[in-house]
Write an enzyme that holds these catalytic residues in place. Structure first.
Site, mmCIF file in Angstrom:
data_model
loop_
_atom_site.group_PDB
_atom_site.id
_atom_site.type_symbol
_atom_site.label_atom_id
_atom_site.label_comp_id
_atom_site.label_asym_id
_atom_site.label_seq_id
_atom_site.Cartn_x
_atom_site.Cartn_y
_atom_site.Cartn_z
ATOM 1 N N GLU A 50 0.866 -1.185 0.000
ATOM 2 C CA GLU A 50 0.000 0.000 0.000
ATOM 3 C C GLU A 50 0.892 1.221 0.000
ATOM 4 O O GLU A 50 1.939 1.230 0.644
ATOM 5 C CB GLU A 50 -0.886 0.006 1.246
ATOM 6 C CG GLU A 50 -1.671 1.310 1.358
ATOM 7 C CD GLU A 50 -2.769 1.293 2.417
ATOM 8 O OE1 GLU A 50 -2.677 0.521 3.371
ATOM 9 O OE2 GLU A 50 -3.715 2.087 2.247
ATOM 10 N N CYS A 74 -6.436 1.024 2.797
ATOM 11 C CA CYS A 74 -7.375 2.144 2.652
ATOM 12 C C CYS A 74 -7.180 2.897 1.343
ATOM 13 O O CYS A 74 -8.136 3.497 0.837
ATOM 14 C CB CYS A 74 -7.250 3.082 3.835
ATOM 15 S SG CYS A 74 -7.929 2.351 5.328
ATOM 16 N N ASN A 106 -12.288 -3.411 1.011
ATOM 17 C CA ASN A 106 -11.190 -3.436 1.971
ATOM 18 C C ASN A 106 -11.741 -3.139 3.360
ATOM 19 O O ASN A 106 -12.111 -2.006 3.633
ATOM 20 C CB ASN A 106 -10.145 -2.373 1.606
ATOM 21 C CG ASN A 106 -9.049 -2.281 2.652
ATOM 22 O OD1 ASN A 106 -8.291 -3.228 2.842
ATOM 23 N ND2 ASN A 106 -8.975 -1.167 3.358
ATOM 24 N N GLU A 107 -11.834 -4.142 4.167
ATOM 25 C CA GLU A 107 -12.309 -4.037 5.559
ATOM 26 C C GLU A 107 -13.436 -3.005 5.703
ATOM 27 O O GLU A 107 -13.428 -2.188 6.615
ATOM 28 C CB GLU A 107 -11.155 -3.766 6.542
ATOM 29 C CG GLU A 107 -10.331 -2.522 6.278
ATOM 30 C CD GLU A 107 -9.364 -2.184 7.411
ATOM 31 O OE1 GLU A 107 -8.589 -3.055 7.808
ATOM 32 O OE2 GLU A 107 -9.381 -1.024 7.871
HETATM 33 O O1 AHR Z 1 -2.218 -1.312 6.944
HETATM 34 C C1 AHR Z 1 -2.575 0.002 7.251
HETATM 35 C C2 AHR Z 1 -4.081 0.206 7.190
HETATM 36 O O2 AHR Z 1 -4.718 -0.601 8.133
HETATM 37 C C3 AHR Z 1 -4.734 -0.181 5.902
HETATM 38 O O3 AHR Z 1 -4.677 0.815 4.959
HETATM 39 C C4 AHR Z 1 -6.145 -0.418 6.303
HETATM 40 O O4 AHR Z 1 -6.783 -1.344 5.471
HETATM 41 C C5 AHR Z 1 -6.039 -0.872 7.729
HETATM 42 O O5 AHR Z 1 -6.901 -0.203 8.554
#
Ligand code: AHR
Length: 784
Positions: free
Chosen positions: A181, A377, A508-509
Site C-alpha cells: 500500500e 485504505c 477493503n475491511e
Molecule cells: O495497513 C494500514 C491500514 O490498516 C490499511 O490501509 C487499512 O486497510 C487498515 O486499517
C-alpha cells in the site's frame, strides 16, 4: 460518537443515534436486541442544516420520529420520520425540540443522557460481557515485561514432539504473500525509483494543507516561476511550470525526496517536456552536491514551440547522498516545463520506470507467492472521488492522473497497475488487486458523498459503469490485444502476453452496511456471470470479531464468496491465546485470506517479541492451511521520518533498507513452504497453560524434505525430546537449523543458520525467546 441517545421500542428493540461531526449532513444509527450485540452502523444522508446536535428519537404512529437541532448562527429544529431506519421522510423545520435527556447525579458526578428501566437479565448480560472482555484483555495484554514474575517458579521446561506421519492434509501453496500500500511513502520516494519530487507540478493543498504546485521546487536568480494549466501536455496532468527568465543565472532546483542519492559511474535518465515561444533555448541540466560541486552536467537545446520530450543520460563523476537537480536556462525568455524526471537505469530487473533495486530485492527475498495492491485504505480511498481508479494509473506517465493519497501526501501513480503487474511477474507472484466495493473508506473525511453518509457509496445508477471498469481491468490484464481495446493498451505498453489475472479482491475491511452490501452484491454477481474463472475475495471488516466480521461472513455465506479477506492488528497476547482461531472455522465455508495483520505492543514498537507472536500465528495458519489460503503482514514499507503507521515490516531511508525482526520471520516462512501439513503432538511437561501457550510447532513436508518450525516465547529454554519424530539417521541427508533469539525487546535480531548432525537432535533445545526451524533433507521420499 457525540451525544448518543437511546430508545427501546415497544417490541423491545434498542435504537441508538448519535451525531458525528459538524460538517456531514447525517447522523449515525445502530440497533440491538440485547444492548450487547449491535447491528452495523448506518449513516442516513438527510437535508436539515449543519452542525447537528441534540438528536432525539421517539416512537410514534408513523414509526419513529427523529429530531435534531441544527446550530449555525441561529438554531433551527428539524424532524423526520422513518419506519425501518432505511427510508426517511423529508426533514421538516419544527418550532420546538423535545429533549428526552435528563441529568442525574451518580456518585457525585452529574451525568446527562436517557434513562431506561431494564430487566436484571439484560443488565447481567451486559455485566458478563464487560467481565469477559476484561478477562480476555487481561490475557491479550500480557507481555514479556512481566515474564520474570509470571514464570518466577518455573525452573526447567521439558517436552517432546511426536509426528503422526500417517495423518496429513494438503495445505495452500500460497500462504505467504505481500501487502503493498502507498502508506509511509512506500511508492513515491520509496519503491518507485523516480528521484524528482513533484515532477509534474501537480502537488496541491488537497494532498497536504501546506503544499502547492511549486512545492519542492526552488528558484534562484532573476526569474519567476508561474504554474499554468491552459495548454497542458495532457489533461490528466494539467499543471506545468512557466519560467520567465529575465537574466541568465537562473536555476530551478529540486532536491527530490530529502536529497537525491546518486552513485558515481551509474547511468541516470533525465527527461522533461518543454517548449519555448520561438527559436532555441539552451538549458543546462546539472546534478550538484551539498557543497555545490557539479557531479555531472549537460546542455539540452529546447527548440520547439509545442510540447516535446527531451532526454539525456547523466553519469555522475562521484557519489552523493543529498544531491540536487538544477535546470539553468542559458538565455533569457520563457520556458514551459513539465514531467521533469531523473530515473536510475539501475532499477530492479533494469525496468524502465522501474523500482528501487535494493527495496524491490528485499521484497523478492521474501519469496512472496502473491502481491496485494494498492491497499489497504488507499484502495477504497477518502471519499468516492479518491477511490483508486486503475485506469488513471496506466499508459504514458504524462497521461496518468495523479491524486491525493489518503495518508496525507501525493500519489504520482508512476508506480501504477502496469508496474505492479510487471513486478508480480518479476517476482513470479500472483497479482491480487483490490478494488473498492463501490464504497469509500468508512472513515472518509470528505463530506460530499451522494449516498450513504460517512461511508458514502457510488450512486446505484452509476454502478454499471463502475462494474464495466472492473471488467475492463480483467480485459486489460488477460484479454486479446487484437479484439479488446484495454488489452491493446497493455500490449502497447510492452506486454502483449496476458498477465494471467486470477484473483480480485472486492472491498477493503469495509463497514458491512446496506450501502456496502447492495454494491458488493452487484459487483460479485456481475463478475460471477461474466468471468466465472475469476476468484473473488470478499471482505470481513477490520476486526477479528464484532458486527462487521459477523455480517461480512453472513454475506459470504449468502453469496458463496470463495475467499474472505480478514484484517486484525492485535497485541502479542491475542496471538498467544488464539492459536485455535482458525481450528474453529467451518471447513465448508469460504477460505480465508488474512490480508492484514501484525502484532502491536503498546507504543507500537517492532521487535523480537512481536515477531515471535507473528510466528506463532503463522504456525497456526500453516496448521490451518487447508482453509487459510493466503496471509500478508501489513503494512509492508515505511520511509523513516515519513510514517503514518507503525510498526511496519521494512523501514528504509534514501540509501538503506532496514528489515525488522518480523521481516526475517516472514522470509523464513516464505522460503520454507510445503503443500502437505503433517499432524504432530507437542507435549510439554507442565500444567501451566500460560506456559504451554507460549510454545508452538508445525510440521510440513515436501517430497524429500521435512520442515519443523518452533516458537518458544518463554524466558527459559525448553528441552525437547525428538525421539518420536520417527526419522532415522539412515533417512537423513542433512539437517539445517535456523534460529532467531535474543532479548524480546531487541530490534536487530537476525537469523543464524547452522548445520546439525543427527546426534544433535538427541540434545535439542529451544532457546529462550526464540524461533527455530529444522530443515531436514531426506535421502528418499518418506512414506510412513
Ligand atoms: O495497513 C494500514 C491500514 O490498516 C490499511 O490501509 C487499512 O486497510 C487498515 O486499517
Amino acid at each position: 460518537m457525540y451525544d448518543p441517545v437511546l430508545l427501546q421500542d415497544s417490541r423491545g428493540t434498542w435504537h441508538a443515534l448519535w451525531t458525528l461531526n459538524p460538517h456531514d449532513p447525517t447522523f449515525a444509527y445502530a440497533s440491538s436486541v440485547d444492548l450487547v450485540n449491535w447491528e452495523p452502523q448506518a449513516y442516513p444522508i438527510l437535508d436539515g442544516g449543519a452542525n447537528r446536535q441534540l438528536l432525539n428519537i421517539q416512537e410514534s404512529g408513523r414509526g419513529y420520529d427523529i429530531s435534531w437541532a441544527s446550530i449555525d448562527t441561529d438554531t433551527t429544529y428539524y424532524t423526520t420520520s422513518t419506519k425501518d431506519f432505511k427510508h426517511y421522510s423529508k426533514p421538516q423545520k419544527s418550532s420546538h425540540f423535545n429533549n428526552n435527556r435528563r441529568s442525574i447525579k451518580i456518585g457525585g458526578e452529574e451525568l446527562t443522557g436517557t434513562t431506561h428501566r431494564v430487566s436484571w437479565q439484560t443488565l447481567q448480560q451486559m455485566l458478563d460481557k464487560v467481565a469477559i472482555t476484561n478477562y480476555k484483555n487481561s490475557l491479550f495484554t500480557e507481555t514479556t515485561a512481566e515474564d520474570k514474575i509470571r514464570f518466577k517458579d518455573t525452573k526447567d521446561v521439558k517436552g517432546s514432539l511426536k509426528i503422526r506421519w500417517n495423518e496429513s492434509k494438503e495445505i495452500s501453496d500460497k500462504l505467504l504473500g505481500i501487502f503493498f500500500e502507498d502508506i509511509n511513502y512506500a511508492a513515491d520516494g520509496g519503491l518507485y525509483a523516480e528521484l524528482i519530487q513533484n515532477r509534474g507540478f501537480e502537488y496541491s493543498s488537497k494532498d497536504r494543507h501546506e503544499w502547492n504546485s511549486k512545492s519542492f521546487w526552488k528558484l534562484e536568480g532573476n526569474a519567476t516561476l508561474e504554474i499554468e494549466n491552459t495548454n497542458p501536455v495532457h489533461v490528466n496532468n494539467a499543471n506545468y511550470g512557466v519560467l520567465s527568465i529575465n537574466q541568465i543565472g537562473t536555476k530551478l532546483q529540486n532536491e527530490g525526496f530529502g536529497g537525491i542519492v546518486v552513485k558515481a559511474g551509474e547511468k541516470y535518465d533525465f527527461s522533461f517536456f518543454a517548449h519555448i515561444p520561438t527559436g532555441k533555448m539552451p538549458v543546462k541540466i546539472s546534478l550538484v552536491d551539498t557543497d555545490g560541486k557539479v557531479l555531472t552536467e549537460q546542455t539540452i537545446n529546447v527548440n520547439s514551440n509545442s510540447w516535446k520530450k527531451y532526454s539525456i543520460v547523466m553519469i555522475p563523476s562521484s557519489s552523493a547522498s543529498k544531491a540536487r537537480l538544477e535546470i539553468a536556462p542559458l538565455s533569457t525568455g520563457t520556458l514551459s516545463l513539465d514531467m521533469v524526471s531523473l530515473f536510475p537505469q539501475n532499477t530492479f530487473k533494469n525496468r524502465k520506470n522501474g523500482l528501487r533495486k535494493d527495496l524491490a530485492q528485499t521484497l523478492a527475498d521474501l519469496n512472496p507467492r502473491f502481491v496485494r495492491f494498492p491497499g489497504g485504505c488507499v484502495a477504497h480511498g477518502d471519499g468516492i472521488e479518491n477511490m483508486y481508479n486503475w485506469k488513471n494509473t496506466i499508459g504514458p506517465l504524462e497521461a496518468r492522473k495523479p491524486q491525493g493519497n489518503m495518508w496525507g501526501y501525493h500519489q504520482s501513480v508512476g508506480l501504477g497497475y502496469f508496474e505492479y503487474f510487471q513486478f508480480c511477474e518479476d517476482l513470479n507472484a500472483i497479482p491480487v488487486p483490490i478494488i473498492a466495493a463501490g464504497v469509500p473508506c468508512q472513515n472518509s473525511s470528505k463530506h460530499n458523498h451522494k449516498v450513504g453518509g460517512q461511508q458514502g457509496g457510488i450512486p446505484l445508477d452509476e454502478m454499471d459503469d463502475y462494474i464495466q471498469d472492473i471488467f475492463d481491468l480483467i480485459e486489460w490484464a488477460n484479454g486479446d490485444p487484437k479484439t479488446n481495446k484495454w488489452a491493446k493498451i497493455r500490449a502497447d505498453a510492452g506486454h502483449p502476453k496476458p498477465f494471467g489475472l486470477k484473483y480480485i479482491g472486492i472491498g477493503n475491511e469495509d463497514l458491512i452496511s446496506d450501502v456496502f452490501k447492495e454494491r458488493f452484491t452487484l459487483i460479485f454477481n456481475a463478475l460471477k456471470e461474466k468471468y466465472p474463472e475469476i476468484v473473488v475475495i470478499g471482505t470481513a471488516g477490520p476486526f477479528s470479531e464484532g458486527s462487521d466480521y459477523v455480517k461480512g461472513w453472513e454475506v459470504s455465506r449468502d453469496l458463496q464468496i470463495p475467499i474472505m479477506d480478514e484484517h486484525y492488528y492485535q497485541p502479542p497476547g491475542w496471538y498467544i491465546y488464539n492459536q485455535d482461531y482458525y481450528d474453529r472455522y467451518d471447513r465448508n465455508q469460504s477460505k480465508v485470506y488474512l490480508g492484514e495483520y501484525a502484532a502491536h505492543l503498546p507504543g507500537r514498537p517492532t521487535n523480537l517479541e512481536t515477531a515471535l507472536a507473528e510466528a506463532i500465528h503463522l504456525i497456526s495458519c500453516e496448521r490451518n492451511g487447508d482453509i487459510v489460503e493466503m496471509t500478508s503482514y501489513a503494512p509492508l514499507l515505511a520511509k523513516e521520518g515519513f510514517t503514518q503507521w507503525n510498526p511496519d515490516l521494512i523501514y528504509f531511508d534514501n540509501e538503506t533498507v532496514k528489515p525488522t525482526v518480523g521481516y526475517y520471520i516472514q522470509q523464513i516462512f516464505g522460503n520454507n513452504t510445503a503443500t502437505t501439513y503433517v499432524e504432530s503432538d507437542l507435549n510439554i511437561d507442565s500444567h501451566d497453560q500460560k506456559l504451554k501457550n507460549r510454545i508452538a510447532c508445525s510440521v510440513i513436508k515436501n517430497e524429500n524434505e521435512v520442515i519443523i518450525k518452533f516458537v518458544n516465547l518463554l524466558p527459559m529454554s525448553v528441552d525437547l525430546n525428538l525421539d518420536a519424530i520417527d526419522i532415522s539417521q539412515t533417512d537423513i541427508q542433512s539437517i539445517a537449523e535456523t534460529t532467531l533469539h535474543g532479548s524480546p525487546d531487541s530490534r536487530d535480531v537476525k537469523p543464524i543458520k547452522s548445520q546439525m548432525n543427527f546426534q544433535d537432535l538427541k540434545d535439542f533445545k529451544l532457546k529462550p525467546y526464540s524461533f527455530t526451524m529444522l530443515n531436514i533433507q531426506l535421502k528418499e521420499l518418506k512414506k510412513k
